[in-house]
Structure formats: C-alpha cells, structure tokens
Motif scaffolding. Sequence first.
Motif, PDB file in Angstrom:
ATOM      1  N   MET A   1       0.842  -1.185   0.000  1.00  0.00           N
ATOM      2  CA  MET A   1       0.000   0.000   0.000  1.00  0.00           C
ATOM      3  C   MET A   1       0.881   1.241   0.000  1.00  0.00           C
ATOM      4  SD  MET A   1      -2.977  -1.304  -0.058  1.00  0.00           S
ATOM      5  CE  MET A   1      -3.976   0.118   0.326  1.00  0.00           C
ATOM      6  N   GLU A   2       0.619   2.138  -0.940  1.00  0.00           N
ATOM      7  CA  GLU A   2       1.370   3.381  -1.020  1.00  0.00           C
ATOM      8  C   GLU A   2       0.882   4.346   0.058  1.00  0.00           C
ATOM      9  OE1 GLU A   2       3.886   4.087  -2.834  1.00  0.00           O
ATOM     10  OE2 GLU A   2       3.893   2.227  -4.005  1.00  0.00           O
ATOM     11  N   PRO A   3       1.802   5.058   0.716  1.00  0.00           N
ATOM     12  CA  PRO A   3       1.362   6.016   1.746  1.00  0.00           C
ATOM     13  C   PRO A   3       0.590   7.166   1.115  1.00  0.00           C
ATOM     14  CG  PRO A   3       3.705   6.265   1.270  1.00  0.00           C
ATOM     15  CD  PRO A   3       3.251   5.033   0.543  1.00  0.00           C
ATOM     16  N   PRO A   4      -0.419   7.673   1.794  1.00  0.00           N
ATOM     17  CA  PRO A   4      -1.202   8.786   1.226  1.00  0.00           C
ATOM     18  C   PRO A   4      -0.355  10.045   1.114  1.00  0.00           C
ATOM     19  CG  PRO A   4      -1.804   8.401   3.514  1.00  0.00           C
ATOM     20  CD  PRO A   4      -0.882   7.276   3.126  1.00  0.00           C
ATOM     21  N   GLU A   5      -0.650  10.845   0.100  1.00  0.00           N
ATOM     22  CA  GLU A   5       0.078  12.088  -0.100  1.00  0.00           C
ATOM     23  C   GLU A   5      -0.320  13.117   0.952  1.00  0.00           C
ATOM     24  OE1 GLU A   5      -0.459  13.499  -4.012  1.00  0.00           O
ATOM     25  OE2 GLU A   5       0.490  11.771  -4.980  1.00  0.00           O
ATOM     26  N   LYS A   6       0.673  13.871   1.410  1.00  0.00           N
ATOM     27  CA  LYS A   6       0.422  14.886   2.416  1.00  0.00           C
ATOM     28  C   LYS A   6      -0.158  16.138   1.776  1.00  0.00           C
ATOM     29  CE  LYS A   6       4.118  13.368   5.544  1.00  0.00           C
ATOM     30  NZ  LYS A   6       5.348  13.804   6.271  1.00  0.00           N
ATOM     31  N   ASP A   7      -0.829  16.916   2.600  1.00  0.00           N
ATOM     32  CA  ASP A   7      -1.398  18.175   2.133  1.00  0.00           C
ATOM     33  C   ASP A   7      -0.263  19.145   1.794  1.00  0.00           C
ATOM     34  OD1 ASP A   7      -2.873  20.385   1.597  1.00  0.00           O
ATOM     35  OD2 ASP A   7      -3.893  20.487   3.531  1.00  0.00           O
ATOM     36  N   PRO A   8      -0.285  19.785   0.611  1.00  0.00           N
ATOM     37  CA  PRO A   8       0.799  20.722   0.261  1.00  0.00           C
ATOM     38  C   PRO A   8       0.950  21.853   1.269  1.00  0.00           C
ATOM     39  CG  PRO A   8      -0.508  20.176  -1.682  1.00  0.00           C
ATOM     40  CD  PRO A   8      -1.227  19.590  -0.504  1.00  0.00           C
ATOM     41  N   ASP A   9      -0.147  22.322   1.844  1.00  0.00           N
ATOM     42  CA  ASP A   9      -0.050  23.400   2.822  1.00  0.00           C
ATOM     43  C   ASP A   9       0.693  22.942   4.079  1.00  0.00           C
ATOM     44  OD1 ASP A   9      -1.447  25.043   1.103  1.00  0.00           O
ATOM     45  OD2 ASP A   9      -3.402  24.553   1.978  1.00  0.00           O
TER      46      ASP A   9
ATOM     47  N   HIS B   1       8.740  17.441  -4.018  1.00  0.00           N
ATOM     48  CA  HIS B   1       8.183  18.725  -3.575  1.00  0.00           C
ATOM     49  C   HIS B   1       8.938  19.872  -4.244  1.00  0.00           C
ATOM     50  CE1 HIS B   1       7.032  22.006  -0.830  1.00  0.00           C
ATOM     51  NE2 HIS B   1       5.941  21.287  -0.625  1.00  0.00           N
ATOM     52  N   PRO B   2       8.254  20.978  -4.579  1.00  0.00           N
ATOM     53  CA  PRO B   2       8.947  22.093  -5.241  1.00  0.00           C
ATOM     54  C   PRO B   2      10.083  22.687  -4.413  1.00  0.00           C
ATOM     55  CG  PRO B   2       6.562  22.334  -5.439  1.00  0.00           C
ATOM     56  CD  PRO B   2       6.799  21.190  -4.512  1.00  0.00           C
ATOM     57  N   ARG B   3      10.055  22.501  -3.097  1.00  0.00           N
ATOM     58  CA  ARG B   3      11.095  23.077  -2.249  1.00  0.00           C
ATOM     59  C   ARG B   3      12.101  22.046  -1.765  1.00  0.00           C
ATOM     60  NH1 ARG B   3       8.114  27.510   1.696  1.00  0.00           N
ATOM     61  NH2 ARG B   3       7.176  28.773   0.053  1.00  0.00           N
TER      62      ARG B   3
ATOM     63  N   ARG C   1      15.461  15.558   6.471  1.00  0.00           N
ATOM     64  CA  ARG C   1      14.350  14.606   6.464  1.00  0.00           C
ATOM     65  C   ARG C   1      13.255  15.045   5.506  1.00  0.00           C
ATOM     66  NH1 ARG C   1      13.415  14.825  11.372  1.00  0.00           N
ATOM     67  NH2 ARG C   1      11.604  16.202  11.393  1.00  0.00           N
ATOM     68  N   PHE C   2      13.000  16.337   5.433  1.00  0.00           N
ATOM     69  CA  PHE C   2      11.980  16.863   4.508  1.00  0.00           C
ATOM     70  C   PHE C   2      12.343  16.528   3.062  1.00  0.00           C
ATOM     71  CE2 PHE C   2      10.349  20.130   1.686  1.00  0.00           C
ATOM     72  CZ  PHE C   2       9.029  20.236   2.064  1.00  0.00           C
ATOM     73  N   ALA C   3      13.597  16.732   2.668  1.00  0.00           N
ATOM     74  CA  ALA C   3      14.011  16.442   1.293  1.00  0.00           C
ATOM     75  C   ALA C   3      13.973  14.950   1.001  1.00  0.00           C
ATOM     76  CB  ALA C   3      15.415  16.995   1.045  1.00  0.00           C
TER      77      ALA C   3
ATOM     78  N   ALA D   1       4.273  24.457   5.449  1.00  0.00           N
ATOM     79  CA  ALA D   1       4.442  24.918   6.828  1.00  0.00           C
ATOM     80  C   ALA D   1       5.620  24.202   7.503  1.00  0.00           C
ATOM     81  CB  ALA D   1       3.156  24.685   7.620  1.00  0.00           C
ATOM     82  N   GLU D   2       5.793  22.917   7.214  1.00  0.00           N
ATOM     83  CA  GLU D   2       6.910  22.175   7.782  1.00  0.00           C
ATOM     84  C   GLU D   2       8.247  22.730   7.275  1.00  0.00           C
ATOM     85  OE1 GLU D   2       8.598  17.555   7.876  1.00  0.00           O
ATOM     86  OE2 GLU D   2       6.606  18.025   7.077  1.00  0.00           O
ATOM     87  N   TYR D   3       8.291  23.072   5.990  1.00  0.00           N
ATOM     88  CA  TYR D   3       9.517  23.651   5.428  1.00  0.00           C
ATOM     89  C   TYR D   3       9.828  25.002   6.064  1.00  0.00           C
ATOM     90  CZ  TYR D   3      12.461  26.023   1.999  1.00  0.00           C
ATOM     91  OH  TYR D   3      13.457  26.744   1.391  1.00  0.00           O
ATOM     92  N   GLU D   4       8.828  25.862   6.167  1.00  0.00           N
ATOM     93  CA  GLU D   4       9.052  27.175   6.762  1.00  0.00           C
ATOM     94  C   GLU D   4       9.493  27.057   8.219  1.00  0.00           C
ATOM     95  OE1 GLU D   4       9.154  29.891   5.249  1.00  0.00           O
ATOM     96  OE2 GLU D   4       8.247  29.393   3.325  1.00  0.00           O
TER      97      GLU D   4
END
Length: 285
Positions: A153-161, A196-198, A188-190, A165-168
């Motif tokens: 099962m593929e993990p669900p995609e996170k909300d872009p918002d 992700h665009p960032r 960890r984010f990358a 917020a996590e990146y900021e």
Amino acid sequence: MPVRPFLFRLFAAVALSAPTACATTAASQTEVGRLEAEVRTLRAAQASLVERLERLENRDAVSRARSVSPAPTASPATAASAKPEAASPEGGEALGMAPAELTVVRLKPKKDPAPRINTAVAVVEPDPDQMEMFISPVEGSSGSTGSATPTRMEPPEKDPDILDAEYERAVAMLRTGNVEGGVETLTRFAAENPRHPRADNALYFSGLGQMGLKDAAGAAKTFEKLIKNYPAGDAVQDGMLRLAECRVRLNQAVDARALYTRVVTQFPGTAAATQAEQRLAALSP
C-alpha cells in the motif's frame, strides 16, 4: 607652542574612531547576509506559488474540456439519403452535364436463412470466499503454493499546505539559532518529499547549516546531492558555489577551480557566474 596639544588631541580622536568603523563594517556584512537569506526564501516561496497556480489552471482547463459537449455527428440514414440527391439526374442537368446511363440490377435473396448466433451467456455468481479474498486480502497470509505476496500500500500524499508549513518551520529553526535541529528537519523533509517544489531548497539550506556547524565534508555531500538530483532547480547555481567553497575549506583547490569554471561556462551572464569569476581570480596561483 599651543600647536602640539592640538595635534595630540587630533591623533587621539582618529585612534578612537577606527574601532567604530570596523564594527560598522562587520554589522553591515551581517545584515547583508541576513537579507540574502531572506531573498532566497522569498524566491523559493514565489516558485511554489507559481507551480500551485499552474496546477489550478490545468485543473480548470480539464473541467472546461469536460463540460463542452461533443459536436453532433450525422447519422448513417442521413448520409445515405444525401448521396442519391447528389447523384440525381436533376442535379446533373442543373450543372449542364448529360445524365449517365444507369443499368438496374436486381439481386435475389438467398433462400437459406443466415446461421443463428448463440448470444445467450450464462450468469454465474462469484464465490463469496473468493470475493472476500479480492476485496480485503489478509496481509501475511500465504496460499497453497506459497507464492502469493501481500499487496504493498502506497502512503497517502500529504497536504501541500502542511508540507509548506513544515519547510518554513525548519528554515525558521536555522534563523533562530537551532542549527542542528534545522539541518535534521530539512534533510528529512528532502528525503521524504523528493518531488516537492522546495526539496532542492531544503537541501541547500541544510548544507548552509552544516557549513555553519563547521562540517565542510557533510555540507559537500549535501550540495552534491542537490546538484545531482535537481540539475534544473533554482538552487543549483548557489549550490555549486557553496560546494566549491567547501572544496576550498577541505584544501581541494583543484576541484574548487573546476566547479567555478563549470558555473562560468554553464550559466554565463548570471550573478553566480560573476561570483565564480571573482573567486577563480582569487584562487589563481
């Protein structure tokens, strides 16, 4: 005789003003560095907003395309009725053309009827046990042959918002002095959101944090990953400059010159190319 005390006071005033000028220069450099970091953050935010706008425009175009009904097509009966009119004798006379002589041929139908095609299909209800297996397979269960594997099962995609917020929040950790926590969060984010665009900006700021922690080798690996995985990203030029700076800190002047030369030839006319040319001149023996 009063000239000597005046000269003494003049020299004392000059000596006292020199440290003030040095402190002002250091403060100006710190302010410039802070402004550059804010400009990069705003550039990354602008790129994210542009991409979100493109996604909304594409979604709107798809909705409009679905709402447009297909053009009506001519039925076979209408097409068949239009052909005899075009070939009628009146049409030929109206065009000044002699009507062609036609021969009427009558076809006799065969006496034998066409073979009958069996179109009846028996409807069989599926076995309830098999349906249960297909609808909700038990993870870890094995069949009689032992070759069946559970469905991944593929993990669900996170909300872009939420991701933004996590990146900021991770970038804010770097600015407020929690460099180690910011580096860990950005890395960890990358890794968890490579599309992700960032993601490329996360690697770039993570490498800057490692340079601030005096970890030139770790920062070099981070910048190498940025250049390899995101060659068309908006942070690749600054990433190459920072990687060359890490090479200089690691006493790898040859590799640093190669990187600066690559920036000049690959991105001519840019601010990064200008900085690379200046640093090449400083590295020249």
